[in-house]
Every structure is written in C-alpha cells, then in structure tokens.
Design a protein around this motif. Structure first.
Motif, PDB file in Angstrom:
ATOM      1  N   UNK A  87       7.905  10.826   0.114  1.00  0.00           N
ATOM      2  CA  UNK A  87       7.783   9.423   0.519  1.00  0.00           C
ATOM      3  C   UNK A  87       7.564   9.324   2.034  1.00  0.00           C
ATOM      4  N   UNK A  88       8.241  10.162   2.777  1.00  0.00           N
ATOM      5  CA  UNK A  88       8.082  10.166   4.230  1.00  0.00           C
ATOM      6  C   UNK A  88       6.680  10.540   4.665  1.00  0.00           C
ATOM      7  N   UNK A  89       6.093  11.524   3.984  1.00  0.00           N
ATOM      8  CA  UNK A  89       4.720  11.923   4.306  1.00  0.00           C
ATOM      9  C   UNK A  89       3.756  10.781   4.041  1.00  0.00           C
ATOM     10  N   UNK A  90       3.933  10.110   2.923  1.00  0.00           N
ATOM     11  CA  UNK A  90       3.061   8.985   2.578  1.00  0.00           C
ATOM     12  C   UNK A  90       3.204   7.871   3.617  1.00  0.00           C
ATOM     13  N   UNK A  91       4.424   7.552   3.995  1.00  0.00           N
ATOM     14  CA  UNK A  91       4.641   6.498   4.993  1.00  0.00           C
ATOM     15  C   UNK A  91       3.997   6.862   6.326  1.00  0.00           C
ATOM     16  N   UNK A  92       4.077   8.122   6.704  1.00  0.00           N
ATOM     17  CA  UNK A  92       3.458   8.577   7.950  1.00  0.00           C
ATOM     18  C   UNK A  92       1.944   8.426   7.892  1.00  0.00           C
ATOM     19  N   UNK A  93       1.348   8.818   6.783  1.00  0.00           N
ATOM     20  CA  UNK A  93      -0.103   8.712   6.620  1.00  0.00           C
ATOM     21  C   UNK A  93      -0.538   7.251   6.630  1.00  0.00           C
ATOM     22  N   UNK A  94       0.196   6.399   5.957  1.00  0.00           N
ATOM     23  CA  UNK A  94      -0.137   4.968   5.939  1.00  0.00           C
ATOM     24  C   UNK A  94      -0.034   4.395   7.346  1.00  0.00           C
ATOM     25  N   UNK A  95       0.991   4.782   8.081  1.00  0.00           N
ATOM     26  CA  UNK A  95       1.149   4.295   9.457  1.00  0.00           C
ATOM     27  C   UNK A  95      -0.012   4.759  10.335  1.00  0.00           C
ATOM     28  N   UNK A  96      -0.435   6.011  10.178  1.00  0.00           N
ATOM     29  CA  UNK A  96      -1.580   6.521  10.953  1.00  0.00           C
ATOM     30  C   UNK A  96      -2.855   5.774  10.585  1.00  0.00           C
TER      31      UNK A  96
ATOM     32  N   UNK B 125       0.855  -1.202   0.000  1.00  0.00           N
ATOM     33  CA  UNK B 125       0.000   0.000   0.000  1.00  0.00           C
ATOM     34  C   UNK B 125       0.883   1.241   0.000  1.00  0.00           C
ATOM     35  N   UNK B 126       1.864   1.269   0.884  1.00  0.00           N
ATOM     36  CA  UNK B 126       2.758   2.437   0.978  1.00  0.00           C
ATOM     37  C   UNK B 126       3.485   2.667  -0.345  1.00  0.00           C
ATOM     38  N   UNK B 127       3.970   1.607  -0.958  1.00  0.00           N
ATOM     39  CA  UNK B 127       4.690   1.752  -2.230  1.00  0.00           C
ATOM     40  C   UNK B 127       3.774   2.285  -3.332  1.00  0.00           C
ATOM     41  N   UNK B 128       2.573   1.755  -3.424  1.00  0.00           N
ATOM     42  CA  UNK B 128       1.620   2.236  -4.440  1.00  0.00           C
ATOM     43  C   UNK B 128       1.295   3.705  -4.231  1.00  0.00           C
ATOM     44  N   UNK B 129       1.082   4.076  -2.974  1.00  0.00           N
ATOM     45  CA  UNK B 129       0.710   5.461  -2.692  1.00  0.00           C
ATOM     46  C   UNK B 129       1.890   6.415  -2.879  1.00  0.00           C
ATOM     47  N   UNK B 130       3.099   5.957  -2.624  1.00  0.00           N
ATOM     48  CA  UNK B 130       4.274   6.799  -2.892  1.00  0.00           C
ATOM     49  C   UNK B 130       4.342   7.153  -4.372  1.00  0.00           C
ATOM     50  N   UNK B 131       4.066   6.181  -5.211  1.00  0.00           N
ATOM     51  CA  UNK B 131       4.071   6.416  -6.658  1.00  0.00           C
ATOM     52  C   UNK B 131       2.907   7.324  -7.050  1.00  0.00           C
ATOM     53  N   UNK B 132       1.725   7.023  -6.548  1.00  0.00           N
ATOM     54  CA  UNK B 132       0.524   7.779  -6.920  1.00  0.00           C
ATOM     55  C   UNK B 132       0.584   9.236  -6.462  1.00  0.00           C
ATOM     56  N   UNK B 133       1.232   9.490  -5.329  1.00  0.00           N
ATOM     57  CA  UNK B 133       1.250  10.842  -4.763  1.00  0.00           C
ATOM     58  C   UNK B 133       2.637  11.479  -4.805  1.00  0.00           C
ATOM     59  N   UNK B 134       3.514  10.974  -5.662  1.00  0.00           N
ATOM     60  CA  UNK B 134       4.887  11.482  -5.708  1.00  0.00           C
ATOM     61  C   UNK B 134       4.956  12.954  -6.110  1.00  0.00           C
ATOM     62  N   UNK B 135       3.982  13.432  -6.841  1.00  0.00           N
ATOM     63  CA  UNK B 135       3.991  14.834  -7.277  1.00  0.00           C
ATOM     64  C   UNK B 135       3.567  15.790  -6.170  1.00  0.00           C
ATOM     65  N   UNK B 136       2.860  15.291  -5.161  1.00  0.00           N
ATOM     66  CA  UNK B 136       2.317  16.186  -4.139  1.00  0.00           C
ATOM     67  C   UNK B 136       2.792  15.903  -2.730  1.00  0.00           C
ATOM     68  N   UNK B 137       3.347  14.714  -2.481  1.00  0.00           N
ATOM     69  CA  UNK B 137       3.753  14.335  -1.130  1.00  0.00           C
ATOM     70  C   UNK B 137       5.087  13.597  -1.173  1.00  0.00           C
TER      71      UNK B 137
ATOM     72  N   UNK C 114      -7.633   8.993   1.150  1.00  0.00           N
ATOM     73  CA  UNK C 114      -8.510  10.086   1.557  1.00  0.00           C
ATOM     74  C   UNK C 114      -7.722  11.171   2.283  1.00  0.00           C
ATOM     75  N   UNK C 115      -6.854  10.758   3.183  1.00  0.00           N
ATOM     76  CA  UNK C 115      -6.039  11.715   3.937  1.00  0.00           C
ATOM     77  C   UNK C 115      -5.079  12.467   3.013  1.00  0.00           C
ATOM     78  N   UNK C 116      -4.497  11.774   2.061  1.00  0.00           N
ATOM     79  CA  UNK C 116      -3.542  12.401   1.148  1.00  0.00           C
ATOM     80  C   UNK C 116      -4.236  13.323   0.145  1.00  0.00           C
TER      81      UNK C 116
END
Length: 68
Positions: A28-37, A14-26, A61-63
């Motif tokens: 990698x650290x932000x994505x990992x934090x959101x996934x952890x939350x 999930x984290x890897x997919x979202x890092x790719x999907x949101x790479x333009x706006x967030x 949703x959070x991202x």
C-alpha cells in the motif's frame, strides 16, 4: 466542496483503487508513493479537471513496469 477538495478526494480514490488492483505485487505504501509522484507531475498544470484520470494512468504505467 472546492475544486481542490474534489481533486484530493478523487486522488484518494485513485490510490484506493490501485492498492486493490496491485495488492499482489506492491505494498500500500508503494502505491501511495507512486500516486503521489504521478500527482506531483501535474502540479503546475492550470486545467485541473482531468488530473485524476491522468494520475491514474501514469501511476498504473509506473506500477506495471518491472522493477530494476
């Protein structure tokens, strides 16, 4: 492979997919934090089968929310 390991692998995916999907706006650290939350929000749920799907939905949703 135990259920816990399977869930952890799925959450990493999930984290890897979202890092790719949101790479333009967030970052990698932000994505990992959101996934952890998002994952922590389901920590007390006894049925674990759908947790990765729910985590991905919550994290997306959070991202997608505009920053304040």
């Amino acid at each position: 492979m135990t259920d816990k390991n399977r869930e952890e692998d799925a959450i990493r995916g999930v984290a890897e997919r979202l890092k790719i999907a949101f790479s333009a706006t967030h970052s990698a650290g932000e994505v990992e934090t959101v996934v952890a939350k998002a994952h922590a929000a389901f920590s007390e749920r006894p049925v674990r089968e759908f947790i990765p799907v729910l985590v991905e939905r919550r994290a997306r949703s959070m991202l997608n929310k505009p920053s304040a």
